[in-house]
Design an enzyme around this catalytic site. Structure first.
Site, PDB file in Angstrom:
ATOM      1  N   SER A  92     -35.004  58.401  67.102  1.00 27.88           N
ATOM      2  CA  SER A  92     -35.051  59.075  65.951  1.00 27.88           C
ATOM      3  C   SER A  92     -34.241  60.336  66.270  1.00 27.88           C
ATOM      4  O   SER A  92     -33.162  60.274  66.475  1.00 27.88           O
ATOM      5  CB  SER A  92     -36.716  59.462  65.548  1.00 27.88           C
ATOM      6  OG  SER A  92     -36.491  59.867  64.149  1.00 27.88           O
ATOM      7  N   HIS A 226     -40.559  52.136  61.863  1.00 32.46           N
ATOM      8  CA  HIS A 226     -39.968  53.408  62.731  1.00 32.46           C
ATOM      9  C   HIS A 226     -40.497  53.344  64.098  1.00 32.46           C
ATOM     10  O   HIS A 226     -39.540  53.661  65.072  1.00 32.46           O
ATOM     11  CB  HIS A 226     -40.073  54.836  62.095  1.00 32.46           C
ATOM     12  CG  HIS A 226     -39.396  55.747  62.575  1.00 32.46           C
ATOM     13  ND1 HIS A 226     -37.998  55.764  62.348  1.00 32.46           N
ATOM     14  CD2 HIS A 226     -39.488  57.047  63.231  1.00 32.46           C
ATOM     15  CE1 HIS A 226     -37.341  56.885  62.860  1.00 32.46           C
ATOM     16  NE2 HIS A 226     -38.660  57.713  63.603  1.00 32.46           N
TER      17      HIS A 226
END
Length: 265
Positions: A92, A226
């Site tokens: 990320s 995610h």
């Protein structure tokens, strides 16, 4: 010069490692996110996780809210580790930070063998203009939850959430004000990993990391959102190690493993 011991967490130190993996956490995250990875690696491979200021044992320090001073400090801090071959992994926000650290290490003639990016679109993706770091806590968290950008453990525990909020806001400010240098391609080979149900980044957006390097590029998708890497840690680590052990990619090579569905560990 940064003080390396503040920045680096080596959960299983190796006296003379054959290889090092330098790991960069997500926004609002900490070095301990990678603690279990250290035990999953072969004995001769050492993991060094970066601890950003303003969290865990660095809680009393101010968070860094701009990309340039953060990556300059990290590039300084990792210098003592570059006596062995190494790769950089970032998830990320950590993927973008890893790209910028790699740029600086290449400029210093100490490039990593490979850059691994996870759960993040290329730094050159067109921006939406949304500025979550300017919102109040409730709106900011709602936006982060919508994007899948913070582990549910924090979102569901008020005490943990209170501790992580300042670093999360600082990291959002860092990312939302960051502007990459145009056409600043690296020469280091890149592999991008992405969850096929990630609400914050599509497979196509992850594939665009190919544009950031003149070296080889591979995309691999995993089932999940995610934080797919928590469910598929062993498969991902095995894939990563296989790529750094393999001969270097030919510059310009592009390979898309978009249909890969690894077995659940």
């Amino acid at each position: 010069m940064s003080q390396p011991t503040r920045w680096l967490k080596r959960y299983r130190p190796v006296a003379a490692p054959r290889f090092r993996l330098i790991c960069l956490p997500h926004g609002g995250g900490t070095a301990s996110f990678f603690r279990s990875w250290a035990e999953a690696l072969p004995p001769e491979v050492e993991l060094a996780a970066i601890q950003y200021p303003g969290r865990q044992d660095r809680l009393a320090e101010n968070c860094i809210e701009a990309m340039e001073p953060l990556v300059d400090s990290i590039a300084d801090a990792v210098q003592p580790l570059l006596d062995a071959p190494f790769a950089v992994f970032g998830h990320s926000m950590g993927a973008t930070v890893g790209y910028e650290v790699t740029r600086r290490l290449e400029a210093r003639q100490t490039p990593p063998r490979h850059l691994f990016v996870s759960g993040k679109a290329t730094p050159f993706k067109e921006r939406t203009g949304r500025q979550l770091h300017r919102e109040d806590d409730a709106a900011m968290l709602a936006g982060v939850r919508e994007l899948g950008g913070l582990h549910e453990t924090f979102l569901d525990d008020p005490d943990l959430l209170e501790v992580v909020l300042p670093s999360l806001r600082a990291d959002l400010r860092l990312m939302e004000t960051y502007r990459p240098t145009p056409d600043a391609a690296i020469a280091t080979p890149v592999t991008a990993y992405v969850g096929d149900a990630d609400p914050g980044v599509t497979v196509a957006e992850a594939a665009a990391w190919a544009e950031t390097t003149s070296g080889g590029f591979t995309l691999r998708t995993f089932p999940g959102g995610h934080f797919f890497l928590t469910d598929h840690r062993d498969v991902l680590v095995s894939d990563l190690l296989g790529r750094v052990a393999a001969p270097s990619s030919t510059p310009g090579d592009r390979h898309i493993d978009s249909a890969v569905r690894p077995a659940t560990p």
